[in-house]
Scaffold this motif. Structure first.
Motif, PDB file in Angstrom:
ATOM      1  N   GLN A   1      -2.605   8.365  -3.530  1.00 28.67           N
ATOM      2  CA  GLN A   1      -2.482   8.113  -2.103  1.00 28.67           C
ATOM      3  C   GLN A   1      -3.291   6.872  -1.751  1.00 28.67           C
ATOM      4  N   GLU A   2      -2.630   5.720  -1.836  1.00 29.24           N
ATOM      5  CA  GLU A   2      -3.321   4.454  -1.614  1.00 29.24           C
ATOM      6  C   GLU A   2      -3.808   4.323  -0.179  1.00 29.24           C
ATOM      7  N   PHE A   3      -3.099   4.920   0.779  1.00 36.40           N
ATOM      8  CA  PHE A   3      -3.548   4.826   2.169  1.00 36.40           C
ATOM      9  C   PHE A   3      -4.844   5.598   2.390  1.00 36.40           C
ATOM     10  N   ILE A   4      -5.024   6.725   1.685  1.00 33.86           N
ATOM     11  CA  ILE A   4      -6.305   7.429   1.784  1.00 33.86           C
ATOM     12  C   ILE A   4      -7.412   6.565   1.205  1.00 33.86           C
ATOM     13  N   LEU A   5      -7.142   5.913   0.064  1.00 25.27           N
ATOM     14  CA  LEU A   5      -8.142   5.013  -0.513  1.00 25.27           C
ATOM     15  C   LEU A   5      -8.484   3.888   0.457  1.00 25.27           C
ATOM     16  N   LEU A   6      -7.477   3.356   1.130  1.00 22.40           N
ATOM     17  CA  LEU A   6      -7.724   2.285   2.096  1.00 22.40           C
ATOM     18  C   LEU A   6      -8.576   2.794   3.249  1.00 22.40           C
TER      19      LEU A   6
ATOM     20  N   ALA B   1     -20.463   8.943 -12.501  1.00 24.47           N
ATOM     21  CA  ALA B   1     -19.961   7.907 -11.590  1.00 24.47           C
ATOM     22  C   ALA B   1     -18.649   7.354 -12.124  1.00 24.47           C
ATOM     23  N   TYR B   2     -17.771   6.946 -11.225  1.00 27.26           N
ATOM     24  CA  TYR B   2     -16.487   6.392 -11.651  1.00 27.26           C
ATOM     25  C   TYR B   2     -15.962   5.430 -10.592  1.00 27.26           C
ATOM     26  N   PRO B   3     -15.120   4.483 -10.992  1.00 27.05           N
ATOM     27  CA  PRO B   3     -14.498   3.580 -10.015  1.00 27.05           C
ATOM     28  C   PRO B   3     -13.249   4.222  -9.420  1.00 27.05           C
ATOM     29  N   ILE B   4     -13.036   4.051  -8.124  1.00 24.11           N
ATOM     30  CA  ILE B   4     -11.775   4.474  -7.540  1.00 24.11           C
ATOM     31  C   ILE B   4     -10.666   3.588  -8.122  1.00 24.11           C
ATOM     32  N   PRO B   5      -9.420   4.032  -8.125  1.00 17.37           N
ATOM     33  CA  PRO B   5      -8.339   3.185  -8.664  1.00 17.37           C
ATOM     34  C   PRO B   5      -8.298   1.831  -7.963  1.00 17.37           C
ATOM     35  N   ASP B   6      -8.371   0.771  -8.727  1.00 15.04           N
ATOM     36  CA  ASP B   6      -8.411  -0.567  -8.130  1.00 15.04           C
ATOM     37  C   ASP B   6      -7.290  -1.467  -8.645  1.00 15.04           C
ATOM     38  N   ASP B   7      -6.195  -0.833  -9.089  1.00 18.28           N
ATOM     39  CA  ASP B   7      -5.045  -1.602  -9.576  1.00 18.28           C
ATOM     40  C   ASP B   7      -3.983  -1.788  -8.495  1.00 18.28           C
ATOM     41  N   GLY B   8      -4.336  -1.464  -7.240  1.00 18.27           N
ATOM     42  CA  GLY B   8      -3.404  -1.619  -6.128  1.00 18.27           C
ATOM     43  C   GLY B   8      -3.976  -2.506  -5.047  1.00 18.27           C
ATOM     44  N   THR B   9      -3.478  -2.330  -3.848  1.00 10.93           N
ATOM     45  CA  THR B   9      -3.906  -3.183  -2.734  1.00 10.93           C
ATOM     46  C   THR B   9      -5.371  -2.983  -2.374  1.00 10.93           C
TER      47      THR B   9
ATOM     48  N   PHE C   1      -7.694  13.026  -4.379  1.00  9.18           N
ATOM     49  CA  PHE C   1      -7.320  13.691  -5.628  1.00  9.18           C
ATOM     50  C   PHE C   1      -7.265  15.216  -5.539  1.00  9.18           C
ATOM     51  N   HIS C   2      -7.291  15.752  -4.320  1.00 10.25           N
ATOM     52  CA  HIS C   2      -7.061  17.192  -4.185  1.00 10.25           C
ATOM     53  C   HIS C   2      -5.568  17.471  -4.320  1.00 10.25           C
ATOM     54  N   VAL C   3      -5.235  18.552  -5.026  1.00  6.11           N
ATOM     55  CA  VAL C   3      -3.842  18.983  -5.123  1.00  6.11           C
ATOM     56  C   VAL C   3      -3.779  20.491  -4.901  1.00  6.11           C
ATOM     57  N   GLU C   4      -2.668  20.949  -4.363  1.00  2.78           N
ATOM     58  CA  GLU C   4      -2.464  22.378  -4.167  1.00  2.78           C
ATOM     59  C   GLU C   4      -2.163  23.052  -5.508  1.00  2.78           C
ATOM     60  N   GLY C   5      -2.393  24.362  -5.540  1.00  2.00           N
ATOM     61  CA  GLY C   5      -2.019  25.141  -6.710  1.00  2.00           C
ATOM     62  C   GLY C   5      -3.005  25.119  -7.848  1.00  2.00           C
TER      63      GLY C   5
ATOM     64  N   THR D   1       0.837  -1.197   0.000  1.00  2.00           N
ATOM     65  CA  THR D   1       0.000   0.000   0.000  1.00  2.00           C
ATOM     66  C   THR D   1       0.873   1.249   0.000  1.00  2.00           C
ATOM     67  N   GLY D   2       1.892   1.272   0.852  1.00  5.30           N
ATOM     68  CA  GLY D   2       2.804   2.399   0.879  1.00  5.30           C
ATOM     69  C   GLY D   2       3.572   2.557  -0.413  1.00  5.30           C
TER      70      GLY D   2
END
Length: 293
Positions: A69-74, A190-198, A104-108, A60-61
């Protein structure tokens, strides 16, 4: 202490935190150890299972980077993010409710004038979003800062597109002197969250889907008011009752209405809660001063 066993080790570990100078850190670590040990005893955790858990957390890390940010998704998919929101952002009746921040928030983000095209080339059906930022008593909040972000018609945020060299579907604007705002963008889907990780592995192993209902993110700040982090969800979406991250609240449903010109329109007011400091000052102000105000 020697010769510890499954019944005595928990207190021994907690005793090691006795000299922790920060009382809040001591409280959190003590409770964390107690609950982790109770969990292991409850499920009779095997060494092989715990090693699998360590491998899962390591992977995950390793999946995290500047835009993922996979930990936020978790945290989101385990309901922990929404639980902390509920614990820390209980709003009075009438205030716009908070929900998860998301990964998916980013600064700037670029700044726009009212009426600007926040979509900035993002794919999707055109829409207009408008409303008023106001306080609980209905008073408009001029100059409130609104940051918005969303996915495009393919369910991707701009930061997920490696070839994109500019922001799309995100921006910052300010409410006018009457607290009003309006901007152009694209219809959220509607959309799927990234599911190619843990996280995806966990969802598949538990027969869960990765889908989020269509929504638009807002972060609203104004002097004297609590920062609001929320979504507006599209009414009628198929995933409102099974959001993968448990973020839907009935009060946050908005109706994007199709107009004669083929553009969708969302009208939605955002109501901010005063900060505790502001409330306390108001309560302690002299009656004469409050009457003048």
């Amino acid at each position: 202490m020697r010769n510890l066993n499954q019944h005595t080790i928990t207190d021994a570990v907690i005793d090691r935190f006795a000299d922790t100078p920060d009382p809040r850190l001591k409280q959190i670590l003590t409770s964390l150890v107690r609950h982790l040990h109770d969990f292991a005893r409850e499920v009779e955790l095997t060494e092989a299972e715990w090693m699998k858990g360590i491998e899962f957390l390591t992977a995950t890390g390793q999946k995290c980077d500047a835009t993922r940010q996979e930990f936020i998704l978790l945290s989101d998919t385990l309901g922990l993010s929404m639980l902390t929101v509920a614990l820390n952002h209980d709003k009075p009746a009438g205030a716009t409710e908070a929900t998860v921040f998301g990964p998916f928030h980013v600064e700037g983000a670029p700044h726009y004038e009212n009426g600007g095209d926040v979509g900035n080339g993002a794919s999707g059906e055109p829409c207009m979003v408008r409303g008023t930022v106001r306080s609980l008593d209905g008073t408009p909040i001029p100059g409130a800062r609104l940051e918005v972000w969303q996915a495009d018609s393919e369910g991707f945020y701009d930061v997920q597109r490696d070839a994109l060299d500019h922001a799309q579907g995100r921006g910052v604007l300010e409410a006018d002197a009457q607290g009003r705002f309006h901007f152009r963008s694209v219809l959220p889907v509607a959309y799927p969250i990234p599911d190619d990780g843990t996280v995806g592995e966990m969802l598949r192993a538990t027969r869960r889907h990765p889908w989020r209902p269509a929504h638009l993110h807002f972060m609203v700040t104004a002097l004297g008011f609590e920062t609001l982090v929320t979504h507006i969800f599209r009414k009628g979406d198929a995933y409102l009752d099974s959001d993968a991250v448990f973020g839907v609240r009935e009060s946050l449903l908005g109706d994007w209405r199709l107009q004669a010109d083929g553009t969708y329109l969302l009208d939605f007011d955002l109501v901010l809660n005063p900060t505790r400091v502001t409330t306390a000052r108001a309560a302690s102000a002299p009656r004469e001063l409050s009457q003048v105000a």
